[in-house]
Design an enzyme around this catalytic site. Structure first.
Site, mmCIF file in Angstrom:
data_model
loop_
_atom_site.group_PDB
_atom_site.id
_atom_site.type_symbol
_atom_site.label_atom_id
_atom_site.label_comp_id
_atom_site.label_asym_id
_atom_site.label_seq_id
_atom_site.Cartn_x
_atom_site.Cartn_y
_atom_site.Cartn_z
ATOM 1 N N LYS A 14 21.066 60.162 0.986
ATOM 2 C CA LYS A 14 19.742 60.149 0.359
ATOM 3 C C LYS A 14 18.658 59.780 1.384
ATOM 4 O O LYS A 14 17.548 60.317 1.338
ATOM 5 C CB LYS A 14 19.713 59.155 -0.808
ATOM 6 C CG LYS A 14 20.550 59.559 -2.006
ATOM 7 C CD LYS A 14 20.064 60.808 -2.722
ATOM 8 C CE LYS A 14 18.739 60.628 -3.413
ATOM 9 N NZ LYS A 14 18.384 61.832 -4.230
ATOM 10 N N THR A 16 15.820 56.900 -3.528
ATOM 11 C CA THR A 16 16.404 55.734 -4.210
ATOM 12 C C THR A 16 16.122 54.453 -3.428
ATOM 13 O O THR A 16 15.953 54.496 -2.198
ATOM 14 C CB THR A 16 17.932 55.932 -4.338
ATOM 15 O OG1 THR A 16 18.539 54.683 -4.681
ATOM 16 C CG2 THR A 16 18.576 56.420 -3.051
ATOM 17 N N ASP A 17 16.127 53.339 -4.130
ATOM 18 C CA ASP A 17 15.943 52.053 -3.431
ATOM 19 C C ASP A 17 17.118 51.748 -2.506
ATOM 20 O O ASP A 17 17.004 50.876 -1.626
ATOM 21 C CB ASP A 17 15.707 50.901 -4.423
ATOM 22 C CG ASP A 17 16.870 50.597 -5.357
ATOM 23 O OD1 ASP A 17 17.885 51.322 -5.327
ATOM 24 O OD2 ASP A 17 16.757 49.618 -6.123
ATOM 25 N N GLU A 18 18.245 52.444 -2.704
ATOM 26 C CA GLU A 18 19.414 52.170 -1.852
ATOM 27 C C GLU A 18 19.156 52.520 -0.394
ATOM 28 O O GLU A 18 19.890 52.067 0.489
ATOM 29 C CB GLU A 18 20.637 52.940 -2.346
ATOM 30 C CG GLU A 18 21.109 52.473 -3.690
ATOM 31 C CD GLU A 18 22.600 52.639 -3.904
ATOM 32 O OE1 GLU A 18 23.323 52.913 -2.937
ATOM 33 O OE2 GLU A 18 23.024 52.495 -5.049
ATOM 34 N N TYR A 60 26.610 57.642 0.128
ATOM 35 C CA TYR A 60 25.585 58.149 -0.810
ATOM 36 C C TYR A 60 24.192 57.792 -0.310
ATOM 37 O O TYR A 60 23.330 58.662 -0.169
ATOM 38 C CB TYR A 60 25.810 57.566 -2.217
ATOM 39 C CG TYR A 60 24.579 57.662 -3.091
ATOM 40 C CD1 TYR A 60 24.127 58.899 -3.566
ATOM 41 C CD2 TYR A 60 23.822 56.526 -3.419
ATOM 42 C CE1 TYR A 60 22.972 58.988 -4.354
ATOM 43 C CE2 TYR A 60 22.672 56.603 -4.197
ATOM 44 C CZ TYR A 60 22.256 57.838 -4.660
ATOM 45 O OH TYR A 60 21.117 57.928 -5.417
#
Ligand code: NAD
Ligand code: DAU
Length: 341
Positions: free
Chosen positions: A156, A128-130, A152
């Protein structure tokens, strides 16, 4: 071609499986698909209804942390596309244990199986871009430092780098993708777009966090699925590919677009206390993926209008969750109860 799709009963995974079996990807005609999904609160077999009688689809209900379940399925596969995860930032801030268990340990179990798998050609780690953390200006490139800032995204990021390490150390054919915020049909109504749409259909207010100026880059789920297919076809092992929609929108502006589409006034916005550690902005440089030949096809205004129409027409899908499921009610009360007071 045999494809194992973990998390294939969730939002993005189910769109991916349907695209494969409905022949929307070049070369997908010969696909045999096994879905491995635990059917957590976010997993829903109804998401696979359009392909449920397809003889090329097998659904295994099971947990990715369970090696006895995972090993034979990874042995069978030519490709693993690993979507399964706990995915909601707010839930990770309430309780992070399941995120570590599934997103980190579950990924480890899959990678261990992949090390021994006889025929595996691709292991796609859906990241994810997060993982880049908040990006005040500019856009993240794949080589940027990872600075995840909530449980989260930290889970990831751990899985993302663990997958990479299995390529670097053991030559598992890993490719990592980092996508921006997805939207579209079948998204669980805890995420901002489906939550706000369904609240407005129900005549409820929408809880906008903080000053509403946080920015997300919206990517239609179909564009994400096409990108994953492209990376399987043309991506290079050991590499990372950003997948972004190129639609940077402030939450307050997104909310006004939704209000307009649903014929509601700005009095329906309920400002609430901010998410703790709320990342201000995500933004991706997608030139590496574009060089493979991909670009997003769904214009945001059109995709958003279609998404609103889908939730209007498919109350059977989301009303039981929002209106009858005590677990969802408990989550909603814990998440929003004290903030709206
Ligand atoms: P989702 O929450 O809708 O679905 C997750 C699926 O994984 C569910 O079907 C659930 O039952 C399954 N699952 C959870 N734990 C499991 C376990 N231990 N074993 C087997 N199955 C399990 O998620 P989504 O939004 O479709 O996201 C899919 C993937 O894409 C995730 O890895 C997520 O991190 C990533 N991603 C999502 C977005 C987004 O905006 N939604 C953006 C970038 C990346
Ligand atoms: O960026 C990719 C990520 O996008 C994925 O990796 C995650 O799985 C996915 O959940 C999503 O994370 P976000 O935290 O960005 O999505 P969410 O829909 O929860 O929130 C989007 C923005 O809207 C965020 O700035 C917080 C805000 N928000 C969210 C909710 C649920 C609100 O203002 N009110 C809300 O009630």
């Amino acid at each position: 071609m045999k494809i194992l799709v973990t998390g294939g009963a969730g939002f993005i995974g189910s769109h991916y499986v349907r695209s494969l079996l409905q022949g929307r990807f070049p070369g997908g005609e010969g696909a045999e698909v096994t879905v491995l999904d635990k059917l957590t609160y976010a997993g829903n077999l109804a998401n696979l209804d359009p392909v449920k009688d397809d003889p090329r689809l097998r659904v295994v209900v099971g947990d990715i942390v369970d090696a006895e379940t995972v090993d034979p399925l990874v042995d069978w596969a030519d490709h693993v596309v690993h979507f399964a995860a706990e995915t909601h930032v707010d839930r990770s801030l309430q309780a992070a244990g399941e995120f570590i268990q599934t997103d980190v340990f579950g990924t480890f179990v899959l990678l261990e199986a992949a090390r021994r798998a006889p025929r595996l050609r691709r292991f796609i780690q859906i990241s994810t871009d997060e993982v880049y953390g908040s990006v005040p200006e500019g856009a993240s490139v794949e080589t940027d430092e990872l600075r995840p800032r909530n449980p989260y995204s930290a889970s990831k990021a751990a899985a993302d780098r663990l997958a990479y390490s299995y390529w670097a150390s053991y030559q598992v054919p890993v490719i990592v993708t980092r996508a921006s915020n997805n939207y579209g049909p079948n998204q669980f109504p805890e995420k901002v777009i489906p939550l706000f749409i369904t609240n407005l259909i129900e005549g409820h207010t929408v809880p906008l966090y903080g000053d509403g100026l946080n920015v997300r880059d919206w990517l239609h789920v179909d564009d994400h699925c096409r990108a994953v297919d492209m990376v399987i076809e043309r991506g290079i092992e050991g590499e990372v590919y950003n997948i972004g929609g190129g639609n940077e929108v402030r939450n307050v502006d997104l909310t006004h677009r939704l209000l307009e589409l649903l014929g509601a006034g700005s009095d329906m916005i309920q400002p609430v206390a901010d998410r703790v550690g709320h990342d201000r902005r995500y933004a991706l440089d997608t030139s590496k993926l574009r060089r493979l030949g991909w670009e997003p096809e769904v214009a945001f205004d059109e995709g958003l209008a279609r998404t609103v129409a889908w939730y209007r027409e498919n109350g059977w899908w989301w009303r039981p969750i929002k209106e009858q499921d005590p677990a969802f009610r408990a989550y909603y009360d814990a998440q929003y109860g004290s903030r709206t007071r």
